[in-house]
Write an enzyme that holds these catalytic residues in place. Structure first.
Site, PDB file in Angstrom:
ATOM      1  N   LYS A 212       0.941  -1.055   0.176  1.00  0.00           N
ATOM      2  CA  LYS A 212      -0.087  -0.044  -0.356  1.00  0.00           C
ATOM      3  C   LYS A 212       1.233   1.654  -0.502  1.00  0.00           C
ATOM      4  O   LYS A 212       1.402   1.432   0.332  1.00  0.00           O
ATOM      5  CB  LYS A 212      -0.955  -0.316   0.752  1.00  0.00           C
ATOM      6  CG  LYS A 212      -1.603   1.174   1.400  1.00  0.00           C
ATOM      7  CD  LYS A 212      -2.497   0.972   2.598  1.00  0.00           C
ATOM      8  CE  LYS A 212      -3.699   2.287   2.763  1.00  0.00           C
ATOM      9  NZ  LYS A 212      -3.089   3.179   3.504  1.00  0.00           N
ATOM     10  N   HIS A 236      -1.567   7.806   1.103  1.00  0.00           N
ATOM     11  CA  HIS A 236      -2.114   7.700   2.429  1.00  0.00           C
ATOM     12  C   HIS A 236      -3.106   9.003   3.026  1.00  0.00           C
ATOM     13  O   HIS A 236      -2.540   9.572   3.910  1.00  0.00           O
ATOM     14  CB  HIS A 236      -0.670   7.402   3.143  1.00  0.00           C
ATOM     15  CG  HIS A 236      -0.685   7.540   4.543  1.00  0.00           C
ATOM     16  ND1 HIS A 236       0.391   5.831   4.632  1.00  0.00           N
ATOM     17  CD2 HIS A 236      -1.086   7.309   6.010  1.00  0.00           C
ATOM     18  CE1 HIS A 236       0.612   4.962   5.643  1.00  0.00           C
ATOM     19  NE2 HIS A 236      -0.941   6.255   6.408  1.00  0.00           N
ATOM     20  N   ARG A 239      -0.849  12.106   3.838  1.00  0.00           N
ATOM     21  CA  ARG A 239      -0.410  12.251   5.166  1.00  0.00           C
ATOM     22  C   ARG A 239       0.481  11.798   5.288  1.00  0.00           C
ATOM     23  O   ARG A 239       1.156  11.922   6.552  1.00  0.00           O
ATOM     24  CB  ARG A 239      -1.530  10.737   6.315  1.00  0.00           C
ATOM     25  CG  ARG A 239      -2.445  11.749   6.087  1.00  0.00           C
ATOM     26  CD  ARG A 239      -3.657  10.620   7.357  1.00  0.00           C
ATOM     27  NE  ARG A 239      -3.214  10.595   8.406  1.00  0.00           N
ATOM     28  CZ  ARG A 239      -3.601  11.936   9.651  1.00  0.00           C
ATOM     29  NH1 ARG A 239      -4.329  12.233   9.091  1.00  0.00           N
ATOM     30  NH2 ARG A 239      -3.325  11.190  10.704  1.00  0.00           N
ATOM     31  N   ASP A 267      -6.844   3.628  -3.155  1.00  0.00           N
ATOM     32  CA  ASP A 267      -7.667   5.496  -1.904  1.00  0.00           C
ATOM     33  C   ASP A 267      -7.556   6.796  -2.483  1.00  0.00           C
ATOM     34  O   ASP A 267      -6.982   6.528  -3.272  1.00  0.00           O
ATOM     35  CB  ASP A 267      -7.213   4.828  -0.524  1.00  0.00           C
ATOM     36  CG  ASP A 267      -6.619   4.752   0.030  1.00  0.00           C
ATOM     37  OD1 ASP A 267      -5.103   5.717  -0.752  1.00  0.00           O
ATOM     38  OD2 ASP A 267      -5.799   4.164   1.346  1.00  0.00           O
ATOM     39  N   GLY A 268      -8.490   6.878  -1.404  1.00  0.00           N
ATOM     40  CA  GLY A 268      -8.156   8.452  -1.248  1.00  0.00           C
ATOM     41  C   GLY A 268      -9.086   9.232  -2.095  1.00  0.00           C
ATOM     42  O   GLY A 268      -9.198   9.490  -3.099  1.00  0.00           O
ATOM     43  N   GLY A 269     -10.160   9.768  -1.199  1.00  0.00           N
ATOM     44  CA  GLY A 269     -10.949  10.684  -1.473  1.00  0.00           C
ATOM     45  C   GLY A 269     -12.167   9.801  -2.161  1.00  0.00           C
ATOM     46  O   GLY A 269     -13.044  10.998  -3.090  1.00  0.00           O
ATOM     47  N   ARG A 271     -15.560   8.826  -2.357  1.00  0.00           N
ATOM     48  CA  ARG A 271     -16.813   8.704  -1.427  1.00  0.00           C
ATOM     49  C   ARG A 271     -18.104   8.359  -1.848  1.00  0.00           C
ATOM     50  O   ARG A 271     -19.493   9.043  -1.111  1.00  0.00           O
ATOM     51  CB  ARG A 271     -16.600  10.303  -0.797  1.00  0.00           C
ATOM     52  CG  ARG A 271     -15.623  11.190  -0.814  1.00  0.00           C
ATOM     53  CD  ARG A 271     -14.746  10.293   0.694  1.00  0.00           C
ATOM     54  NE  ARG A 271     -14.254  10.905   1.507  1.00  0.00           N
ATOM     55  CZ  ARG A 271     -13.270  10.381   1.499  1.00  0.00           C
ATOM     56  NH1 ARG A 271     -13.416   9.702   0.824  1.00  0.00           N
ATOM     57  NH2 ARG A 271     -11.931  10.588   2.003  1.00  0.00           N
TER      58      ARG A 271
HETATM   59  C1  FMN Z   1      -5.887   9.195  10.755  1.00  0.00           C
HETATM   60  C2  FMN Z   1      -5.468   7.707   9.745  1.00  0.00           C
HETATM   61  C3  FMN Z   1      -5.215   7.429  10.075  1.00  0.00           C
HETATM   62  C4  FMN Z   1      -4.036   6.389   9.368  1.00  0.00           C
HETATM   63  N1  FMN Z   1      -4.465   5.028   9.545  1.00  0.00           N
HETATM   64  C5  FMN Z   1      -3.608   4.477   8.543  1.00  0.00           C
HETATM   65  C6  FMN Z   1      -2.809   3.590   8.659  1.00  0.00           C
HETATM   66  O1  FMN Z   1      -2.446   2.886  10.737  1.00  0.00           O
HETATM   67  N2  FMN Z   1      -2.129   2.182   8.107  1.00  0.00           N
HETATM   68  C7  FMN Z   1      -2.521   2.861   6.972  1.00  0.00           C
HETATM   69  O2  FMN Z   1      -1.902   1.805   6.072  1.00  0.00           O
HETATM   70  N3  FMN Z   1      -3.482   3.676   6.844  1.00  0.00           N
HETATM   71  C8  FMN Z   1      -3.468   4.581   7.563  1.00  0.00           C
HETATM   72  N4  FMN Z   1      -4.533   5.748   7.284  1.00  0.00           N
HETATM   73  C9  FMN Z   1      -4.438   6.358   5.361  1.00  0.00           C
HETATM   74  C10 FMN Z   1      -6.055   5.759   4.742  1.00  0.00           C
HETATM   75  O3  FMN Z   1      -5.817   4.163   4.622  1.00  0.00           O
HETATM   76  C11 FMN Z   1      -6.458   5.867   3.767  1.00  0.00           C
HETATM   77  O4  FMN Z   1      -5.051   5.502   3.004  1.00  0.00           O
HETATM   78  C12 FMN Z   1      -6.005   7.469   3.545  1.00  0.00           C
HETATM   79  O5  FMN Z   1      -6.686   7.508   4.584  1.00  0.00           O
HETATM   80  C13 FMN Z   1      -6.473   8.049   2.565  1.00  0.00           C
HETATM   81  O6  FMN Z   1      -7.961   7.329   1.511  1.00  0.00           O
HETATM   82  P1  FMN Z   1      -9.533   7.952   2.421  1.00  0.00           P
HETATM   83  O7  FMN Z   1      -9.203   9.139   1.661  1.00  0.00           O
HETATM   84  O8  FMN Z   1     -10.957   7.533   2.649  1.00  0.00           O
HETATM   85  O9  FMN Z   1      -9.261   8.490   3.589  1.00  0.00           O
HETATM   86  C14 FMN Z   1      -4.793   6.491   8.285  1.00  0.00           C
HETATM   87  C15 FMN Z   1      -5.579   7.513   7.674  1.00  0.00           C
HETATM   88  C16 FMN Z   1      -5.676   8.119   8.168  1.00  0.00           C
HETATM   89  C17 FMN Z   1      -6.718   9.954   8.368  1.00  0.00           C
END
Ligand code: FMN
Length: 338
Positions: A212, A236, A239, A267-269, A271
């Site tokens: 990932k 991520h 982040r 992944d990423g946004g 919704r």
């Molecule tokens: C608060 C927070 C903690 C996260 N912790 C992890 C983690 O422990 N391991 C991981 O692979 N991704 C982690 N992520 C990333 C998410 O799995 C994902 O890749 C990212 O948020 C994008 O997807 P989204 O836009 O649907 O949130 C975290 C994201 C957030 C916001």
């Protein structure tokens, strides 16, 4: 409970950083870390969200009226929908202490398994997080995907033993986690891996290994060379590195280069079910949604997760029907325009 009611209830429970917005688009939390925001100026999460919206779906209702089949088979398991709940670690730090990683993963993993999809779980600097996550997955009959951070090989082997004991059908590693502010200068260290190192980790996994945090063709081909069964096109959620492209911008070129030789998640946004449809049209086998599942769990527990899965699944089925496709394999590049 519908998902809007769930969001209402999440406000006041998700801590002060997350605003439980009706649409989780990265704007209100922006660069708030700790919290659900993104690194640096914080616009990568916003870009992730925005770029899916620039992709439009091609309507075609001049087709035979057939039942819509949204089901996915992956790594020997059958799922009701082609999306997963993403890993989110240290929930009490980022979303307030009405839940912790143990209670959060317990609800998320069991509810996802009950309603036909699977959840990824996160890993943390506290070793109990992985222990509890794998326990939750074991309780769900192995229906969940632990995500291990890129520690040193000794620590990874210890975590892989937990994965094995849980009977998890696959395991992931967020190879991009080295960029997380919380993981800097830790003992044991967590950081980048060479292809050789990743190969040793994939072998230690013993189940399909998912890498990932891939954002380039080069990275995808290296993950494949290391023996990964799948990659997650992911930054991520913005982040780990400021100013990345959006995942929707790089997905298609990566899918074309990999050409079906390994599975692709993204992944990423993402919704909506329509966004899931767009991801599949650009070459993904499945999508991952992370932050909105947190609101679902904090706001409504098991019922919140059920309502969110039904919402996304229903939108996907509707988009498929309106675009003239009745199964996932029929969602091809010509179903969208950019
Ligand atoms: C608060 C927070 C903690 C996260 N912790 C992890 C983690 O422990 N391991 C991981 O692979 N991704 C982690 N992520 C990333 C998410 O799995 C994902 O890749 C990212 O948020 C994008 O997807 P989204 O836009 O649907 O949130 C975290 C994201 C957030 C916001």
């Amino acid at each position: 409970m519908n998902y809007s009611e769930c969001i209402e209830q999440a406000r006041g429970k998700v801590g002060s950083y997350c605003k439980a917005c009706p649409e989780c688009n990265g704007k209100a939390c922006k660069n708030q870390m700790p919290g659900p925001g993104a690194k640096g100026i914080g616009d990568t999460a916003i870009r992730n969200y925005d770029k899916w919206k620039e992709i439009r779906v091609q309507m075609d209702t001049l087709v035979e009226n057939r039942p819509i089949d949204t089901s996915l088979s992956l790594f020997g398991k059958d799922f009701k929908y082609p999306f997963f709940a993403g890993p989110v670690g240290a929930v009490n730090l980022h979303y307030g202490d009405s839940l912790n990683d143990i209670t959060y993963n317990d609800i998320l993993v069991s509810s996802c398994a009950e309603f036909g999809i699977a959840a990824f779980t996160g890993d943390g600097t506290d070793s109990n997080v992985m222990v509890a996550a794998t326990k939750a997955i074991k309780k769900a009959g192995g229906f969940g995907i632990p995500t291990v951070k890129p520690w040193n090989i000794e620590t990874i082997r210890e975590k892989m033993a937990l994965v094995k004991d849980a009977g998890a059908f696959a395991v992931a590693m967020d190879i991009d986690a080295a960029g997380l502010p919380f993981l800097k200068n830790l003992t044991p260290p967590a950081g980048s891996k060479s292809v050789e190192e990743l190969h040793a980790i994939a072998e230690a996994a013993g189940v399909p290994f998912i890498v990932k945090g891939i954002m380039t063709v080069k990275g995808a081909l290296k993950a494949k060379e290391a023996g990964a069964s799948a990659i997650v096109v992911s930054n991520h959620g913005g982040r780990v590195l400021d100013q990345c492209p959006a995942t929707a911008e790089v997905l298609e070129e990566i899918a074309l280069a990999v050409d079906g030789s390994i599975k692709i998640l993204v992944d990423g946004g993402i919704r909506s079910g329509t966004d899931v449809f767009k991801a599949l049209a650009l070459g993904a086998d499945a999508a991952i949604i992370a932050r909105p599942f947190v609101t679902a769990v904090y706001g409504g527990g098991r019922e919140g997760v059920e309502s969110y899965i039904q919402k996304i699944g229903g939108e996907l089925a509707d988009t498929m029907a309106m675009c003239g496709v009745s199964s996932l394999s029929e969602i091809t590049r010509d179903c969208v325009r950019i």
